[in-house]
Scaffold this motif. Structure first.
Motif, PDB file in Angstrom:
ATOM      1  N   ASP A 192      50.977  67.993  62.297  1.00 19.95           N
ATOM      2  CA  ASP A 192      50.321  67.134  61.564  1.00 19.95           C
ATOM      3  C   ASP A 192      50.122  65.677  61.812  1.00 19.95           C
ATOM      4  O   ASP A 192      49.767  64.641  60.964  1.00 19.95           O
ATOM      5  N   PHE A 193      50.023  65.262  63.245  1.00 18.71           N
ATOM      6  CA  PHE A 193      49.854  63.937  63.464  1.00 18.71           C
ATOM      7  C   PHE A 193      48.947  63.915  64.955  1.00 18.71           C
ATOM      8  O   PHE A 193      49.139  64.827  65.798  1.00 18.71           O
ATOM      9  N   ASP A 194      48.202  62.860  65.311  1.00 21.49           N
ATOM     10  CA  ASP A 194      47.428  62.975  66.280  1.00 21.49           C
ATOM     11  C   ASP A 194      47.955  62.951  67.665  1.00 21.49           C
ATOM     12  O   ASP A 194      48.976  61.947  67.705  1.00 21.49           O
ATOM     13  N   ALA A 195      47.663  63.882  68.483  1.00 18.04           N
ATOM     14  CA  ALA A 195      48.082  64.082  69.879  1.00 18.04           C
ATOM     15  C   ALA A 195      48.091  62.474  70.585  1.00 18.04           C
ATOM     16  O   ALA A 195      48.720  62.325  71.410  1.00 18.04           O
ATOM     17  N   ALA A 196      47.233  61.767  70.354  1.00 18.52           N
ATOM     18  CA  ALA A 196      46.896  60.508  71.031  1.00 18.52           C
ATOM     19  C   ALA A 196      47.760  59.496  70.898  1.00 18.52           C
ATOM     20  O   ALA A 196      48.080  58.660  71.716  1.00 18.52           O
ATOM     21  N   ALA A 197      48.889  59.817  69.949  1.00 10.69           N
ATOM     22  CA  ALA A 197      49.817  58.803  69.724  1.00 10.69           C
ATOM     23  C   ALA A 197      50.989  58.919  70.810  1.00 10.69           C
ATOM     24  O   ALA A 197      51.440  57.833  71.253  1.00 10.69           O
ATOM     25  N   ASP A 247      62.866  78.506  75.354  1.00  9.83           N
ATOM     26  CA  ASP A 247      62.981  78.086  73.839  1.00  9.83           C
ATOM     27  C   ASP A 247      62.658  76.513  74.053  1.00  9.83           C
ATOM     28  O   ASP A 247      63.392  75.884  74.805  1.00  9.83           O
ATOM     29  N   PRO A 248      62.006  75.905  72.911  1.00  8.61           N
ATOM     30  CA  PRO A 248      61.815  74.507  73.043  1.00  8.61           C
ATOM     31  C   PRO A 248      63.250  73.946  72.731  1.00  8.61           C
ATOM     32  O   PRO A 248      64.158  74.709  71.808  1.00  8.61           O
ATOM     33  N   ILE A 249      63.338  72.671  73.062  1.00  6.72           N
ATOM     34  CA  ILE A 249      64.924  72.100  72.819  1.00  6.72           C
ATOM     35  C   ILE A 249      64.958  71.197  71.583  1.00  6.72           C
ATOM     36  O   ILE A 249      65.820  70.677  70.960  1.00  6.72           O
ATOM     37  N   GLY A 250      63.615  71.025  71.022  1.00  6.69           N
ATOM     38  CA  GLY A 250      63.654  70.031  70.055  1.00  6.69           C
ATOM     39  C   GLY A 250      62.086  69.922  69.628  1.00  6.69           C
ATOM     40  O   GLY A 250      61.160  70.657  70.090  1.00  6.69           O
ATOM     41  N   TYR A 251      61.653  68.755  68.752  1.00  7.73           N
ATOM     42  CA  TYR A 251      60.349  68.479  68.302  1.00  7.73           C
ATOM     43  C   TYR A 251      60.280  66.970  68.121  1.00  7.73           C
ATOM     44  O   TYR A 251      61.144  66.226  67.891  1.00  7.73           O
ATOM     45  N   VAL A 252      58.917  66.592  68.159  1.00 10.11           N
ATOM     46  CA  VAL A 252      58.865  65.292  67.838  1.00 10.11           C
ATOM     47  C   VAL A 252      58.221  64.905  66.290  1.00 10.11           C
ATOM     48  O   VAL A 252      57.267  65.558  65.783  1.00 10.11           O
ATOM     49  N   ALA A 253      58.814  64.185  65.570  1.00 12.01           N
ATOM     50  CA  ALA A 253      58.638  63.988  64.208  1.00 12.01           C
ATOM     51  C   ALA A 253      57.409  62.934  64.066  1.00 12.01           C
ATOM     52  O   ALA A 253      57.143  62.131  65.124  1.00 12.01           O
ATOM     53  N   ALA A 254      56.756  62.891  62.980  1.00 13.62           N
ATOM     54  CA  ALA A 254      55.589  62.085  62.891  1.00 13.62           C
ATOM     55  C   ALA A 254      55.978  60.617  63.171  1.00 13.62           C
ATOM     56  O   ALA A 254      54.999  59.722  63.491  1.00 13.62           O
ATOM     57  N   ASP A 255      57.249  60.221  62.821  1.00 12.21           N
ATOM     58  CA  ASP A 255      57.335  58.893  63.001  1.00 12.21           C
ATOM     59  C   ASP A 255      57.774  58.410  64.502  1.00 12.21           C
ATOM     60  O   ASP A 255      58.530  57.396  64.639  1.00 12.21           O
ATOM     61  N   GLY A 256      57.930  59.435  65.274  1.00 17.71           N
ATOM     62  CA  GLY A 256      58.264  59.347  66.716  1.00 17.71           C
ATOM     63  C   GLY A 256      59.629  59.790  67.122  1.00 17.71           C
ATOM     64  O   GLY A 256      60.135  59.677  68.124  1.00 17.71           O
ATOM     65  N   THR A 257      60.407  59.974  66.030  1.00 15.32           N
ATOM     66  CA  THR A 257      61.900  60.561  66.155  1.00 15.32           C
ATOM     67  C   THR A 257      61.811  61.725  66.832  1.00 15.32           C
ATOM     68  O   THR A 257      61.140  62.599  66.499  1.00 15.32           O
ATOM     69  N   VAL A 258      62.661  61.957  68.119  1.00 12.41           N
ATOM     70  CA  VAL A 258      62.775  63.244  68.683  1.00 12.41           C
ATOM     71  C   VAL A 258      64.108  63.991  68.104  1.00 12.41           C
ATOM     72  O   VAL A 258      65.087  63.613  68.259  1.00 12.41           O
ATOM     73  N   ILE A 259      63.755  65.083  67.387  1.00 20.17           N
ATOM     74  CA  ILE A 259      64.688  66.020  66.787  1.00 20.17           C
ATOM     75  C   ILE A 259      64.988  67.206  67.820  1.00 20.17           C
ATOM     76  O   ILE A 259      64.400  67.926  67.952  1.00 20.17           O
ATOM     77  N   LEU A 260      66.504  67.030  68.099  1.00 21.35           N
ATOM     78  CA  LEU A 260      66.980  68.053  69.122  1.00 21.35           C
ATOM     79  C   LEU A 260      67.761  69.122  68.335  1.00 21.35           C
ATOM     80  O   LEU A 260      68.556  68.713  67.563  1.00 21.35           O
ATOM     81  N   TYR A 261      67.434  70.395  68.682  1.00 23.20           N
ATOM     82  CA  TYR A 261      68.080  71.389  67.942  1.00 23.20           C
ATOM     83  C   TYR A 261      69.544  71.514  68.369  1.00 23.20           C
ATOM     84  O   TYR A 261      70.011  71.283  69.452  1.00 23.20           O
ATOM     85  N   GLU A 262      70.459  71.512  67.325  1.00 23.74           N
ATOM     86  CA  GLU A 262      71.809  71.569  67.533  1.00 23.74           C
ATOM     87  C   GLU A 262      72.347  72.412  68.770  1.00 23.74           C
ATOM     88  O   GLU A 262      73.405  72.224  69.465  1.00 23.74           O
ATOM     89  N   GLU A 263      71.710  73.763  69.184  1.00 19.93           N
ATOM     90  CA  GLU A 263      72.069  74.503  69.883  1.00 19.93           C
ATOM     91  C   GLU A 263      72.057  74.043  71.312  1.00 19.93           C
ATOM     92  O   GLU A 263      72.559  74.054  72.274  1.00 19.93           O
ATOM     93  N   TYR A 264      70.937  73.090  71.497  1.00 23.94           N
ATOM     94  CA  TYR A 264      70.466  72.384  72.736  1.00 23.94           C
ATOM     95  C   TYR A 264      71.915  71.564  72.964  1.00 23.94           C
ATOM     96  O   TYR A 264      72.278  71.312  74.142  1.00 23.94           O
TER      97      TYR A 264
END
Length: 245
Positions: free
Chosen positions: A12-17, A185-202
């Motif tokens: 839900d945020f613009d890929a252009a970021a 499997d992805p290792i995490g994702y990027v939140a709308a504020d730019g924080t990269v959330i890495l999954y604990e398993e990774y």
């Protein structure tokens, strides 16, 4: 039918970021990298240095690494250059990329690499690390490089060579042919504020191997697709979707 057979929706945020955000890299005491995207000050922008290749001076932004000694436990890297590749995997040739990836699909990804000096009083190491690939549409984060050679410096194992996860790789994994990086499997994702959330398993797998013998995997093909929420790892949304096209 597994949920990850469906085409993933855009987050839900613009890929252009991703073409304006800069990237900060910090390594914890276990050498596990932590990433933060941020808006640069004073109107700074990525500088184009080649076709689809951009760089930023990361030196002012506090990129830190552990030293492996009690004092100082962490140091700030100097002469940091962060590279962004738009739709280009820097570990593959153009011919390999064309053969491996569906036409046009890879354009949505941004690949990151950095170089920098981690030294105290001139003693230490120079780093050149291939980091993460980000899917600007779904905002999932993937590992795209595998370490194939290391050296030991001041008690720390330091990456020396990388290969694409699609290639047969050596140290310490043996000869295994990989699937396209985005099917793991992805290792995490990027939140709308730019924080990269890495999954604990990774993070756990990285820390257990000293952050140099991690290779992406499909942990369980029958588990649901990963979600852009904390503690929701899972399969890549592309694992079966692209196979069916």
């Amino acid at each position: 039918m597994p949920v990850h057979t469906e085409k993933p929706a855009a987050a839900d945020f613009d890929a252009a970021a991703f073409d304006t955000w800069f990237l900060r890299i910090e390594f914890d005491a276990d050498n596990v990298p932590r990433y933060t995207f941020f808006t640069p000050p004073d109107g700074e922008t990525w500088q184009q240095i080649g076709e689809s290749v951009y760089c930023m001076d990361g030196t002012p932004y506090g990129n830190t690494v552990p030293t492996g000694i009690p004092v100082p436990e962490f140091i700030t890297m100097k002469d940091v250059c962060v590279y962004m590749y738009r739709g280009v995997n820097p570990l593959l040739t153009a011919e390999e990329q064309q053969r491996l990836y569906p036409a046009g699909f890879i354009d949505r990804f941004r690949f990151y690499q950095f170089t920098g000096d981690a030294k105290v009083l001139g003693i230490g190491v120079s780093l050149d690390n291939y980091l993460i690939a980000v899917d600007t549409e779904t905002k999932f984060v993937f590992a795209y490089g595998t370490i194939t050679e290391v050296k030991k410096s001041f008690g720390q194992l330091v990456p020396q060579e990388y290969t694409a996860v699609e290639a047969p790789y050596g140290y310490p994994h043996g000869s295994v042919s990989g699937r396209p990086f985005y099917e793991y499997d992805p290792i995490g994702y990027v939140a709308a504020d730019g924080t990269v959330i890495l999954y604990e398993e990774y993070c756990t797998q990285m820390a257990a191997g000293g952050a140099v013998n991690y290779a992406p995997s499909v942990h369980n093909i029958s588990r649901p697709a990963a979600r852009c929420e904390p503690d929701t790892p899972g399969c890549s949304p592309y694992l079966l979707y692209l196979v069916q096209q």
